[in-house]
Scaffold this motif. Structure first.
Motif, mmCIF file in Angstrom:
data_model
loop_
_atom_site.group_PDB
_atom_site.id
_atom_site.type_symbol
_atom_site.label_atom_id
_atom_site.label_comp_id
_atom_site.label_asym_id
_atom_site.label_seq_id
_atom_site.Cartn_x
_atom_site.Cartn_y
_atom_site.Cartn_z
ATOM 1 N N ASP A 44 0.549 -16.355 31.660
ATOM 2 C CA ASP A 44 -0.377 -16.184 30.537
ATOM 3 C C ASP A 44 0.334 -16.394 29.202
ATOM 4 O OD1 ASP A 44 -2.340 -15.602 32.372
ATOM 5 O OD2 ASP A 44 -2.163 -13.410 32.150
ATOM 6 N N GLY A 45 1.602 -15.980 29.135
ATOM 7 C CA GLY A 45 2.349 -16.149 27.892
ATOM 8 C C GLY A 45 2.802 -17.585 27.675
ATOM 9 N N ILE A 46 2.966 -18.351 28.757
ATOM 10 C CA ILE A 46 3.391 -19.746 28.634
ATOM 11 C C ILE A 46 2.238 -20.635 28.183
ATOM 12 C CG2 ILE A 46 4.185 -21.750 29.976
ATOM 13 C CD1 ILE A 46 5.927 -19.864 31.587
ATOM 14 N N LEU A 84 18.113 -25.528 30.606
ATOM 15 C CA LEU A 84 17.660 -25.169 29.261
ATOM 16 C C LEU A 84 18.617 -24.191 28.594
ATOM 17 C CD1 LEU A 84 13.817 -24.687 29.863
ATOM 18 C CD2 LEU A 84 14.977 -26.664 28.859
ATOM 19 N N ASP A 85 18.720 -24.327 27.315
ATOM 20 C CA ASP A 85 19.526 -23.394 26.521
ATOM 21 C C ASP A 85 18.702 -22.131 26.282
ATOM 22 O OD1 ASP A 85 21.102 -22.022 24.783
ATOM 23 O OD2 ASP A 85 21.243 -23.612 23.273
ATOM 24 N N PRO A 86 19.152 -20.990 26.772
ATOM 25 C CA PRO A 86 18.359 -19.758 26.616
ATOM 26 C C PRO A 86 18.056 -19.419 25.164
ATOM 27 C CG PRO A 86 20.167 -19.423 28.163
ATOM 28 C CD PRO A 86 20.396 -20.747 27.521
ATOM 29 N N GLU A 87 18.935 -19.790 24.261
ATOM 30 C CA GLU A 87 18.721 -19.450 22.850
ATOM 31 C C GLU A 87 17.757 -20.412 22.169
ATOM 32 O OE1 GLU A 87 22.470 -19.253 20.929
ATOM 33 O OE2 GLU A 87 23.225 -17.605 22.174
ATOM 34 N N ALA A 88 17.700 -21.657 22.672
ATOM 35 C CA ALA A 88 16.828 -22.645 22.030
ATOM 36 C C ALA A 88 15.443 -22.698 22.664
ATOM 37 C CB ALA A 88 17.477 -24.035 22.090
ATOM 38 N N GLY A 89 15.349 -22.389 23.956
ATOM 39 C CA GLY A 89 14.066 -22.495 24.639
ATOM 40 C C GLY A 89 13.218 -21.257 24.469
ATOM 41 N N PRO A 90 11.938 -21.360 24.818
ATOM 42 C CA PRO A 90 11.042 -20.196 24.736
ATOM 43 C C PRO A 90 11.512 -19.077 25.659
ATOM 44 C CG PRO A 90 9.799 -22.234 24.993
ATOM 45 C CD PRO A 90 11.219 -22.584 25.246
ATOM 46 N N SER A 91 11.367 -17.865 25.215
ATOM 47 C CA SER A 91 11.811 -16.719 26.018
ATOM 48 C C SER A 91 11.004 -16.577 27.309
ATOM 49 C CB SER A 91 11.691 -15.432 25.185
ATOM 50 O OG SER A 91 10.343 -15.231 24.761
ATOM 51 N N GLU A 121 2.566 -26.937 24.567
ATOM 52 C CA GLU A 121 2.922 -28.122 23.779
ATOM 53 C C GLU A 121 4.367 -28.101 23.323
ATOM 54 O OE1 GLU A 121 0.177 -28.441 20.594
ATOM 55 O OE2 GLU A 121 -1.565 -28.848 21.874
ATOM 56 N N GLN A 122 5.003 -26.941 23.312
ATOM 57 C CA GLN A 122 6.402 -26.841 22.893
ATOM 58 C C GLN A 122 7.381 -27.144 24.034
ATOM 59 O OE1 GLN A 122 7.159 -23.043 20.975
ATOM 60 N NE2 GLN A 122 5.039 -22.928 20.213
ATOM 61 N N LEU A 123 6.837 -27.217 25.241
ATOM 62 C CA LEU A 123 7.697 -27.398 26.409
ATOM 63 C C LEU A 123 7.956 -28.878 26.664
ATOM 64 C CD1 LEU A 123 6.013 -24.844 28.855
ATOM 65 C CD2 LEU A 123 7.936 -24.450 27.300
ATOM 66 N N ASP A 124 9.011 -29.136 27.406
ATOM 67 C CA ASP A 124 9.254 -30.485 27.903
ATOM 68 C C ASP A 124 8.054 -30.898 28.754
ATOM 69 O OD1 ASP A 124 10.265 -32.185 30.378
ATOM 70 O OD2 ASP A 124 11.648 -32.584 28.719
ATOM 71 N N PRO A 125 7.545 -32.134 28.580
ATOM 72 C CA PRO A 125 6.340 -32.546 29.324
ATOM 73 C C PRO A 125 6.477 -32.395 30.833
ATOM 74 C CG PRO A 125 6.823 -34.123 27.587
ATOM 75 C CD PRO A 125 7.987 -33.177 27.628
ATOM 76 N N VAL A 126 7.649 -32.705 31.364
ATOM 77 C CA VAL A 126 7.848 -32.589 32.819
ATOM 78 C C VAL A 126 7.749 -31.131 33.254
ATOM 79 C CG1 VAL A 126 9.446 -32.972 34.723
ATOM 80 C CG2 VAL A 126 9.276 -34.669 32.885
ATOM 81 N N LEU A 134 10.274 -18.815 29.389
ATOM 82 C CA LEU A 134 10.906 -19.555 30.472
ATOM 83 C C LEU A 134 12.096 -18.794 31.039
ATOM 84 C CD1 LEU A 134 10.796 -23.236 29.154
ATOM 85 C CD2 LEU A 134 9.201 -22.046 30.661
ATOM 86 N N ASP A 135 12.764 -18.006 30.201
ATOM 87 C CA ASP A 135 13.876 -17.195 30.688
ATOM 88 C C ASP A 135 13.400 -16.147 31.689
ATOM 89 O OD1 ASP A 135 15.601 -18.597 29.086
ATOM 90 O OD2 ASP A 135 15.539 -17.142 27.430
ATOM 91 N N THR A 136 12.226 -15.603 31.450
ATOM 92 C CA THR A 136 11.688 -14.600 32.379
ATOM 93 C C THR A 136 11.048 -15.249 33.597
ATOM 94 O OG1 THR A 136 9.619 -14.574 31.097
ATOM 95 C CG2 THR A 136 11.280 -12.908 30.553
ATOM 96 N N LEU A 137 10.612 -16.499 33.467
ATOM 97 C CA LEU A 137 9.981 -17.190 34.599
ATOM 98 C C LEU A 137 11.021 -17.590 35.646
ATOM 99 C CD1 LEU A 137 7.506 -18.511 35.925
ATOM 100 C CD2 LEU A 137 7.992 -20.567 34.568
#
Length: 201
Positions: free
Chosen positions: A52-54, A114-121, A59-64, A123-126
């Protein structure tokens, strides 16, 4: 575009698996999957808020990555319904697992890059949730494969032994010693008849 079309077809396939009655595995042990199913259900319940949070940041994520997550979400829903059944069965969970596994195999390495600091948080929890689901599905696969091996029996071949054919000598008329005694009896009778005819003369 080809990848997107294939992912859009995933919800239809998942719903078809749940809608069509699946044959139960031969002599499947009742309740054997229940502990694993409970674990999957617990992990998926925790994954739902992550999905739900993703959704708002797609649109901010890599398309793949976005396409893979979009394809994974309906399969997780189908899996959650399957494990929530009164008696979860290999015949139902197995086909869903076969569709989820290729997506996990492709998505997890991408998340690891993915870089944990640059990517959405989110994805880190996913990522760890996907690892838990992957491990639990491996347990399902192992258990179901073991049940198939223990319930599959190989029928012993039925062989019939034909009676031995009679020896050629048994089919031929008997001669020699077998006919000696009857032959002597005939000769004795002939001698008696000849002697009687001589006396009459």
């Amino acid at each position: 575009m080809k990848r997107l079309l294939s992912l859009l077809s995933v919800p239809v396939i998942a719903l078809a698996i749940l809608a069509v009655p699946q044959p139960a595995a031969a002599q499947e042990e009742p309740g054997a999957l229940q502990p694993i199913a409970d674990g999957i259900e617990e992990v998926l319940n925790g994954a739902q808020p992550i999905f739900d949070g993703i959704a708002p940041i797609t649109e901010q994520l890599d398309p793949v990555i976005a396409e893979l997550i979009a394809g994974l979400a309906p399969l997780f829903d189908a899996l959650q319904q399957a494990v929530a059944a009164l008696e979860p069965a290999c015949a139902v969970i197995g086909p869903i697992q076969e569709q989820i596994q290729p997506i996990l195999d492709e998505l997890q390495p991408l998340l690891d890059l993915l870089d944990p600091e640059a990517g959405p948080s989110q994805l880190d929890t996913l990522d760890p949730v996907l690892g838990e689901v992957d491990a639990l599905l491996d347990q399902v696969l192992t258990l179901c494969a073991a049940q198939v091996e223990t319930t599959t029996t190989t029928a012993a071949p039925t062989t019939t032994t034909a009676a031995p054919a009679p020896a050629p000598s048994d089919a031929l008329p008997r001669t020699g010693g077998d006919l000696l005694l009857p032959g002597l009896g005939l000769l004795g009778a002939a001698g008696t008849i000849w002697g009687a005819r001589k006396r009459l003369k």
